[in-house]
Design a protein around this motif. Sequence first.
Motif, PDB file in Angstrom:
ATOM      1  N   PRO A   8       5.911  19.566 -42.615  1.00 51.17           N
ATOM      2  CA  PRO A   8       5.762  20.988 -42.290  1.00 51.17           C
ATOM      3  C   PRO A   8       4.500  21.609 -42.896  1.00 51.17           C
ATOM      4  O   PRO A   8       4.152  22.741 -42.570  1.00 51.17           O
ATOM      5  N   ASP A   9       3.814  20.858 -43.780  1.00 48.90           N
ATOM      6  CA  ASP A   9       2.581  21.352 -44.378  1.00 48.90           C
ATOM      7  C   ASP A   9       1.363  21.113 -43.487  1.00 48.90           C
ATOM      8  O   ASP A   9       0.259  21.563 -43.801  1.00 48.90           O
ATOM      9  N   ILE A  10       1.541  20.384 -42.382  1.00 48.02           N
ATOM     10  CA  ILE A  10       0.439  20.176 -41.438  1.00 48.02           C
ATOM     11  C   ILE A  10       0.173  21.483 -40.705  1.00 48.02           C
ATOM     12  O   ILE A  10       1.077  22.090 -40.131  1.00 48.02           O
ATOM     13  N   VAL A  11      -1.088  21.917 -40.707  1.00 46.52           N
ATOM     14  CA  VAL A  11      -1.432  23.168 -40.016  1.00 46.52           C
ATOM     15  C   VAL A  11      -2.125  22.912 -38.687  1.00 46.52           C
ATOM     16  O   VAL A  11      -2.017  23.718 -37.759  1.00 46.52           O
ATOM     17  N   LEU A  12      -2.848  21.782 -38.571  1.00 49.02           N
ATOM     18  CA  LEU A  12      -3.539  21.448 -37.334  1.00 49.02           C
ATOM     19  C   LEU A  12      -3.480  19.949 -37.107  1.00 49.02           C
ATOM     20  O   LEU A  12      -3.600  19.172 -38.063  1.00 49.02           O
ATOM     21  N   MET A  13      -3.300  19.544 -35.850  1.00 48.91           N
ATOM     22  CA  MET A  13      -3.231  18.129 -35.519  1.00 48.91           C
ATOM     23  C   MET A  13      -3.952  17.862 -34.201  1.00 48.91           C
ATOM     24  O   MET A  13      -3.836  18.642 -33.255  1.00 48.91           O
ATOM     25  N   ALA A  14      -4.714  16.752 -34.178  1.00 46.86           N
ATOM     26  CA  ALA A  14      -5.328  16.263 -32.939  1.00 46.86           C
ATOM     27  C   ALA A  14      -4.865  14.827 -32.765  1.00 46.86           C
ATOM     28  O   ALA A  14      -5.050  14.000 -33.658  1.00 46.86           O
ATOM     29  N   ARG A  15      -4.269  14.529 -31.610  1.00 51.94           N
ATOM     30  CA  ARG A  15      -3.699  13.195 -31.400  1.00 51.94           C
ATOM     31  C   ARG A  15      -3.760  12.834 -29.918  1.00 51.94           C
ATOM     32  O   ARG A  15      -3.475  13.676 -29.063  1.00 51.94           O
ATOM     33  N   ILE A  16      -4.123  11.587 -29.631  1.00 49.91           N
ATOM     34  CA  ILE A  16      -4.062  11.123 -28.246  1.00 49.91           C
ATOM     35  C   ILE A  16      -2.588  11.012 -27.865  1.00 49.91           C
ATOM     36  O   ILE A  16      -1.828  10.278 -28.511  1.00 49.91           O
ATOM     37  N   PRO A  17      -2.132  11.705 -26.842  1.00 48.34           N
ATOM     38  CA  PRO A  17      -0.728  11.609 -26.437  1.00 48.34           C
ATOM     39  C   PRO A  17      -0.365  10.170 -26.070  1.00 48.34           C
ATOM     40  O   PRO A  17      -1.147   9.470 -25.416  1.00 48.34           O
ATOM     41  N   GLN A  18       0.812   9.735 -26.503  1.00 50.01           N
ATOM     42  CA  GLN A  18       1.219   8.360 -26.255  1.00 50.01           C
ATOM     43  C   GLN A  18       1.255   8.032 -24.762  1.00 50.01           C
ATOM     44  O   GLN A  18       0.897   6.919 -24.354  1.00 50.01           O
ATOM     45  N   GLU A  19       1.637   8.979 -23.940  1.00 48.75           N
ATOM     46  CA  GLU A  19       1.729   8.717 -22.507  1.00 48.75           C
ATOM     47  C   GLU A  19       0.350   8.602 -21.849  1.00 48.75           C
ATOM     48  O   GLU A  19       0.242   8.167 -20.698  1.00 48.75           O
ATOM     49  N   GLU A  20      -0.704   8.962 -22.576  1.00 44.81           N
ATOM     50  CA  GLU A  20      -2.058   8.884 -22.022  1.00 44.81           C
ATOM     51  C   GLU A  20      -2.838   7.672 -22.527  1.00 44.81           C
ATOM     52  O   GLU A  20      -4.004   7.507 -22.160  1.00 44.81           O
ATOM     53  N   ILE A  21      -2.216   6.842 -23.364  1.00 44.80           N
ATOM     54  CA  ILE A  21      -2.890   5.640 -23.847  1.00 44.80           C
ATOM     55  C   ILE A  21      -3.158   4.700 -22.669  1.00 44.80           C
ATOM     56  O   ILE A  21      -2.259   4.406 -21.872  1.00 44.80           O
ATOM     57  N   VAL A  22      -4.400   4.242 -22.553  1.00 47.95           N
ATOM     58  CA  VAL A  22      -4.818   3.372 -21.459  1.00 47.95           C
ATOM     59  C   VAL A  22      -5.096   1.977 -21.997  1.00 47.95           C
ATOM     60  O   VAL A  22      -5.786   1.820 -23.010  1.00 47.95           O
ATOM     61  N   GLU A  23      -4.550   0.965 -21.339  1.00 42.84           N
ATOM     62  CA  GLU A  23      -4.859  -0.422 -21.696  1.00 42.84           C
ATOM     63  C   GLU A  23      -5.979  -0.947 -20.811  1.00 42.84           C
ATOM     64  O   GLU A  23      -6.040  -0.633 -19.623  1.00 42.84           O
ATOM     65  N   GLY A  24      -6.835  -1.763 -21.417  1.00 41.21           N
ATOM     66  CA  GLY A  24      -7.908  -2.352 -20.626  1.00 41.21           C
ATOM     67  C   GLY A  24      -9.040  -2.834 -21.505  1.00 41.21           C
ATOM     68  O   GLY A  24      -8.983  -2.766 -22.735  1.00 41.21           O
ATOM     69  N   ASP A  25     -10.088  -3.330 -20.853  1.00 38.45           N
ATOM     70  CA  ASP A  25     -11.228  -3.901 -21.558  1.00 38.45           C
ATOM     71  C   ASP A  25     -12.444  -2.998 -21.550  1.00 38.45           C
ATOM     72  O   ASP A  25     -13.513  -3.390 -22.008  1.00 38.45           O
ATOM     73  N   GLU A  26     -12.294  -1.792 -21.010  1.00 36.02           N
ATOM     74  CA  GLU A  26     -13.394  -0.836 -20.986  1.00 36.02           C
ATOM     75  C   GLU A  26     -13.176   0.230 -22.060  1.00 36.02           C
ATOM     76  O   GLU A  26     -12.045   0.590 -22.383  1.00 36.02           O
ATOM     77  N   TRP A  27     -14.295   0.734 -22.590  1.00 41.35           N
ATOM     78  CA  TRP A  27     -14.201   1.796 -23.593  1.00 41.35           C
ATOM     79  C   TRP A  27     -13.705   3.087 -22.935  1.00 41.35           C
ATOM     80  O   TRP A  27     -14.202   3.495 -21.879  1.00 41.35           O
ATOM     81  N   ILE A  28     -12.710   3.704 -23.577  1.00 39.55           N
ATOM     82  CA  ILE A  28     -12.137   4.947 -23.091  1.00 39.55           C
ATOM     83  C   ILE A  28     -12.566   6.087 -24.026  1.00 39.55           C
ATOM     84  O   ILE A  28     -12.377   6.013 -25.242  1.00 39.55           O
ATOM     85  N   TYR A  29     -13.140   7.128 -23.457  1.00 41.48           N
ATOM     86  CA  TYR A  29     -13.534   8.301 -24.240  1.00 41.48           C
ATOM     87  C   TYR A  29     -12.343   9.249 -24.363  1.00 41.48           C
ATOM     88  O   TYR A  29     -11.598   9.463 -23.397  1.00 41.48           O
ATOM     89  N   PHE A  30     -12.154   9.816 -25.557  1.00 40.44           N
ATOM     90  CA  PHE A  30     -11.110  10.820 -25.717  1.00 40.44           C
ATOM     91  C   PHE A  30     -11.673  12.042 -26.431  1.00 40.44           C
ATOM     92  O   PHE A  30     -12.634  11.960 -27.198  1.00 40.44           O
TER      93      PHE A  30
END
Length: 383
Positions: A303-325
């Motif tokens: 509860p002490d976290i005030v701000l968070m940035a995270r790649i949503p799990q449902e948006e994780i992409v598998e592959g051999d190319e670099w993915i920008y986030f």
Amino acid sequence: MRLVRNFFFALAACAGMSSCIQDEALNCEAAIDAVAGANIQLANIDAANKRVNIYVPRQNAHAQQELIFTLADQATIAATPAYASDDVAANLYDFSGGNTRSFTVTSEDGVWETVYDVTLINTELPLEYGFNDLLEGSSAAYDIFVEEQNILGEDNSRLLQWVSGNPGYELTGMAKSRTDYPTVQVDGGYAGRCVKLETKETGSFGMSINPKMPIAAGNIFVGSFDLSYALTDARAATKFGFPFYQQPERLQGYYKFRAGEVFTDANGDVVSGRRDKCDIYAVLYEVKSNTDFLDGDNSLTSPDIVLMARIPQEEIVEGDEWIYFDEPFERPESSRKTFDAAGLQEGRYKLAIVCSSSVRGAYFEGAVGSTLYVDNLRLICRP
């Protein structure tokens, strides 16, 4: 584990000395095992070169730095030379005359002495992370990543030594070379080199521990790793965060990910139909004192976290190319805090960046072979 390690160090140091093999012989090891104290964010001990680098926040006063040394059994330590301004009884040492001092460790038997150079480094987190540099002169069997951006002047460089679970994995004996560890530097990054994180099996060692630790996820994070907890409370061993003095707005970067084929639970049993995921996130959280940290249990839920940035799990992409986030920092639902800009300069906030090849790796759930590459991380902050 410490007793076992001390035995072997002592045996090697005392080969040929009859006094070290007599019953109840005095310990002949003279070593610094750890350093703690107020305002210490990270203490890197280079045993081979007898150097200790201690990272402290940029506003830290050097006149009275608390240094609590963990030594080999019954060894003693003293600053050499000692200063009249030192308060040894309170573990306070004066670094105002220079950021490096020498300390001499004397073994219990009084025969062996080791001199360490202890350096205080004022630091502030950099905003860009390329994973191109490793710690020079390190005696570790695994890669240790560093980032340095000398844009604040010589005394206040933006310097970071990344931390990983590699020291814990070393205990398993599974790594035969540097590239066998879960966290390694590789070529072929988005730009230059990058970090490769891979979930590894821990072998019979991991399965013999209670509770079991069948896998070790590749991870890299801002914070520290307490090896003394690695086998008894692995999530408590990871301490996330470093003082931060800006308001973060976005976390950006590149990644590549492939999940391993077989997902297993914390007992090592196969979980059919479950696919592993990686994790990349950053959190800004409020602290009451500089000794407060998030750990593997609450780094996403405190509860002490005030701000968070995270790649949503449902948006994780598998592959051999670099993915920008490009993920925004937002206030999580679990937070009981609101961001206070005035608290930045008061040192009331810490920031952690965490990357893992298995999202549930802290709970020893995941798929051996899950591999995450990360490069060119960047924090965008409010001007």
